[in-house]
Design an enzyme around this catalytic site. Structure first.
Site, PDB file in Angstrom:
ATOM      1  N   LYS A 186     130.191 -17.223  -1.867  1.00  0.00           N
ATOM      2  CA  LYS A 186     129.524 -16.396  -2.869  1.00  0.00           C
ATOM      3  C   LYS A 186     130.561 -15.917  -3.867  1.00  0.00           C
ATOM      4  O   LYS A 186     131.542 -15.272  -3.494  1.00  0.00           O
ATOM      5  CB  LYS A 186     128.841 -15.208  -2.198  1.00  0.00           C
ATOM      6  CG  LYS A 186     128.212 -14.253  -3.194  1.00  0.00           C
ATOM      7  CD  LYS A 186     127.361 -13.216  -2.507  1.00  0.00           C
ATOM      8  CE  LYS A 186     126.774 -12.261  -3.530  1.00  0.00           C
ATOM      9  NZ  LYS A 186     125.956 -11.232  -2.899  1.00  0.00           N
ATOM     10  N   ARG A 199     120.844  -6.654 -10.325  1.00  0.00           N
ATOM     11  CA  ARG A 199     121.266  -5.245 -10.158  1.00  0.00           C
ATOM     12  C   ARG A 199     120.178  -4.322 -10.672  1.00  0.00           C
ATOM     13  O   ARG A 199     119.881  -3.299 -10.067  1.00  0.00           O
ATOM     14  CB  ARG A 199     122.595  -5.002 -10.893  1.00  0.00           C
ATOM     15  CG  ARG A 199     123.686  -6.013 -10.533  1.00  0.00           C
ATOM     16  CD  ARG A 199     124.781  -5.447  -9.676  1.00  0.00           C
ATOM     17  NE  ARG A 199     125.523  -6.522  -9.017  1.00  0.00           N
ATOM     18  CZ  ARG A 199     126.658  -7.073  -9.485  1.00  0.00           C
ATOM     19  NH1 ARG A 199     127.205  -6.599 -10.591  1.00  0.00           N
ATOM     20  NH2 ARG A 199     127.256  -8.031  -8.823  1.00  0.00           N
ATOM     21  N   LYS A 213     133.100  -6.631  -8.051  1.00  0.00           N
ATOM     22  CA  LYS A 213     133.060  -7.026  -6.632  1.00  0.00           C
ATOM     23  C   LYS A 213     134.138  -8.055  -6.302  1.00  0.00           C
ATOM     24  O   LYS A 213     134.026  -8.786  -5.324  1.00  0.00           O
ATOM     25  CB  LYS A 213     131.658  -7.537  -6.293  1.00  0.00           C
ATOM     26  CG  LYS A 213     130.563  -6.470  -6.494  1.00  0.00           C
ATOM     27  CD  LYS A 213     129.206  -6.887  -5.921  1.00  0.00           C
ATOM     28  CE  LYS A 213     128.200  -5.739  -6.025  1.00  0.00           C
ATOM     29  NZ  LYS A 213     126.909  -6.066  -5.371  1.00  0.00           N
ATOM     30  N   GLU A 237     136.059 -20.675   3.480  1.00  0.00           N
ATOM     31  CA  GLU A 237     135.050 -19.647   3.786  1.00  0.00           C
ATOM     32  C   GLU A 237     133.906 -20.252   4.616  1.00  0.00           C
ATOM     33  O   GLU A 237     133.444 -19.659   5.589  1.00  0.00           O
ATOM     34  CB  GLU A 237     134.477 -19.064   2.485  1.00  0.00           C
ATOM     35  CG  GLU A 237     135.366 -18.059   1.788  1.00  0.00           C
ATOM     36  CD  GLU A 237     135.265 -16.672   2.424  1.00  0.00           C
ATOM     37  OE1 GLU A 237     134.589 -16.522   3.455  1.00  0.00           O
ATOM     38  OE2 GLU A 237     135.888 -15.744   1.875  1.00  0.00           O
ATOM     39  N   LYS A 270     126.460 -19.737  -3.880  1.00  0.00           N
ATOM     40  CA  LYS A 270     125.799 -18.851  -4.834  1.00  0.00           C
ATOM     41  C   LYS A 270     126.774 -18.414  -5.900  1.00  0.00           C
ATOM     42  O   LYS A 270     127.897 -18.048  -5.534  1.00  0.00           O
ATOM     43  CB  LYS A 270     125.286 -17.641  -4.054  1.00  0.00           C
ATOM     44  CG  LYS A 270     124.603 -16.594  -4.873  1.00  0.00           C
ATOM     45  CD  LYS A 270     124.235 -15.445  -3.989  1.00  0.00           C
ATOM     46  CE  LYS A 270     123.581 -14.384  -4.855  1.00  0.00           C
ATOM     47  NZ  LYS A 270     123.397 -13.159  -4.146  1.00  0.00           N
ATOM     48  N   SER A 300     119.480 -14.537 -10.287  1.00  0.00           N
ATOM     49  CA  SER A 300     118.685 -13.848 -11.306  1.00  0.00           C
ATOM     50  C   SER A 300     119.081 -14.234 -12.731  1.00  0.00           C
ATOM     51  O   SER A 300     118.215 -14.442 -13.584  1.00  0.00           O
ATOM     52  CB  SER A 300     118.807 -12.341 -11.099  1.00  0.00           C
ATOM     53  OG  SER A 300     120.171 -11.944 -11.116  1.00  0.00           O
ATOM     54  N   TYR A 327     113.613 -17.668  -7.893  1.00  0.00           N
ATOM     55  CA  TYR A 327     112.518 -16.809  -8.347  1.00  0.00           C
ATOM     56  C   TYR A 327     111.388 -17.617  -8.972  1.00  0.00           C
ATOM     57  O   TYR A 327     110.325 -17.085  -9.250  1.00  0.00           O
ATOM     58  CB  TYR A 327     113.045 -15.774  -9.358  1.00  0.00           C
ATOM     59  CG  TYR A 327     114.144 -14.927  -8.755  1.00  0.00           C
ATOM     60  CD1 TYR A 327     113.848 -13.906  -7.860  1.00  0.00           C
ATOM     61  CD2 TYR A 327     115.492 -15.184  -9.036  1.00  0.00           C
ATOM     62  CE1 TYR A 327     114.856 -13.153  -7.268  1.00  0.00           C
ATOM     63  CE2 TYR A 327     116.503 -14.450  -8.457  1.00  0.00           C
ATOM     64  CZ  TYR A 327     116.180 -13.434  -7.569  1.00  0.00           C
ATOM     65  OH  TYR A 327     117.179 -12.707  -6.978  1.00  0.00           O
TER      66      TYR A 327
HETATM   67  C1  PBG Z   1     123.970  -8.362  -2.837  1.00  0.00           C
HETATM   68  C2  PBG Z   1     123.255  -9.508  -3.402  1.00  0.00           C
HETATM   69  C3  PBG Z   1     123.324  -9.908  -4.742  1.00  0.00           C
HETATM   70  C4  PBG Z   1     122.418 -10.924  -4.884  1.00  0.00           C
HETATM   71  C5  PBG Z   1     121.802 -11.147  -3.660  1.00  0.00           C
HETATM   72  N1  PBG Z   1     122.342 -10.251  -2.738  1.00  0.00           N
HETATM   73  C6  PBG Z   1     124.111  -9.387  -5.882  1.00  0.00           C
HETATM   74  C7  PBG Z   1     125.511  -9.088  -5.802  1.00  0.00           C
HETATM   75  O1  PBG Z   1     126.225  -9.542  -4.920  1.00  0.00           O
HETATM   76  O2  PBG Z   1     125.973  -8.337  -6.655  1.00  0.00           O
HETATM   77  C8  PBG Z   1     122.173 -11.605  -6.178  1.00  0.00           C
HETATM   78  C9  PBG Z   1     120.867 -12.217  -6.382  1.00  0.00           C
HETATM   79  C10 PBG Z   1     120.565 -12.596  -7.780  1.00  0.00           C
HETATM   80  O3  PBG Z   1     121.326 -12.340  -8.723  1.00  0.00           O
HETATM   81  O4  PBG Z   1     119.504 -13.182  -7.942  1.00  0.00           O
HETATM   82  N2  PBG Z   1     124.666  -8.389  -1.780  1.00  0.00           N
END
Ligand code: PBG
Length: 332
Positions: A203, A213, A225, A241, A256, A282, A321
């Site tokens: 990720k 968010r 992050k 990982e 991701k 998203s 989505y």
């Molecule tokens: C959080 C998490 C995130 C997403 C899924 N779980 C965001 C992040 O790590 O800041 C993102 C999903 C998306 O953007 O559709 N742990």
């Protein structure tokens, strides 16, 4: 891969295989099914059945009852798994993320309600603290730093309450070190041997999470992050990982975001031959919606093209989505 030398023109005319829909269908190397899709939905703790999410046009936050309706719809469309994300009242969010381990919290409630009404749908739950902390980080901030091991202790508890409420797949999305092992050990010890772990293994720290968010109601994230999510410059690190998460007991792994990391999807799928998933996040969704709304491209075609790209890269399935829309089209 090496090929025998292909025939040359005019003996070979590659366009012969593209002359009509039936022949294109016959030789298609990849196909998308509703059962390839995992549908992420957002639930909130309010009485309103549906509330639009400003950053994600076409996606609503749902009450628990409405989430149950969506689960029925998903089942009828052939979608096999839902991913659940909470949007909590601001007052419930604390530095210690206490609501994350509440057995009667929003996600456990949602799991119980869906499992009671639609038992044959799979439920994937996110394991991370960001919807529950007042600062929006996935872990506990101690002395200004995300504390790995204290966070892992919380994540284990969070996973436990979600599994006890009926979740089938726990998906740690926090990127703390060692969390897969700790969760797997808890599951073994507590008699949940059949619970699946899909780790967000590779990720990346990404701008493409922006709209999410807003969806879960994180107002202002302090900092970024990057001390736990991966650097987008890296590819070999993704393999390390993933290898660790598999060794720690993950059944499935995820990459991701999606489209900007297709190379990683391919490397992970080929290297490990494990069920490899990809999250069309998203920002990817919002980008396509925005471009289509401006008439810049055809939304249905663009969406299908991205989803096929994931399959071509080696993904076993896709969190998106667009899942409902796509499943409706596949059905029709
Ligand atoms: C959080 C998490 C995130 C997403 C899924 N779980 C965001 C992040 O790590 O800041 C993102 C999903 C998306 O953007 O559709 N742990």
């Amino acid at each position: 891969m090496s090929f025998p030398t292909p025939a040359s023109f005019p003996l070979a005319r590659p366009r012969r295989l593209r002359q009509s829909a039936w022949i294109r269908d016959l030789v298609a190397e990849n196909r998308l099914h509703a059962s390839d899709l995992i549908w992420p939905i957002f639930v909130h703790d309010r009485d309103i059945a549906r509330e639009p999410i400003g950053s994600l046009k076409g996606v609503d936050r749902l009450s628990v009852a409405e989430a149950v309706n969506e689960a029925r719809l998903a089942r009828d469309l052939g979608i096999r798994v839902l991913a659940l994300f909470p949007h909590l009242n601001e007052k419930i969010r604390t530095a210690g993320a206490h609501a994350a381990v509440d057995p009667n919290g929003l996600i456990p409630q949602t799991c119980r309600a869906i499992k009671a009404a639609v038992p044959d749908i799979g439920l994937l739950v996110d394991v991370a603290l960001d919807p529950y902390t007042d600062h929006g980080h996935d872990g506990l901030l101690i002395d200004g730093k995300i504390n790995n091991d204290k966070t892992v202790d919380m994540l284990v508890e969070q996973a436990r309450v979600q599994v006890e409420a009926g979740a089938d797949i726990v998906a740690p999305s926090d990127m703390m070190d060692g969390r897969v092992l700790a969760i797997r050990q808890m599951l073994e010890k507590d008699g949940h041997q059949d619970t699946l772990i899909m780790s967000y293994a590779a990720k990346y720290a990404s701008a493409f999470y922006g709209p999410y968010r807003d969806a879960i109601g994180v107002k202002a994230l302090k900092g970024d992050k990057k001390t736990y999510q991966m650097d987008s410059a890296n590819s070999d690190e993704a393999l390390r990982e993933v290898a660790m998460d598999i060794a720690e007991g993950a059944d499935m792994v995820m990459v991701k975001p999606g489209l900007p990391y297709l190379d990683i999807v391919r490397r992970v799928a080929e290297t490990f031959r494990m069920p490899t998933f990809v999250y069309q996040v998203s920002g990817e969704y919002a980008m396509i919606r925005a471009a289509a709304a401006q008439g810049l491209m055809d939304e249905d075609r663009a969406v299908m093209e991205t989803l096929l790209a994931f399959k071509r890269a080696g993904a076993a399935g896709i969190l998106t989505y667009f899942a409902r829309d796509v499943a409706e089209k596949l059905k029709g």
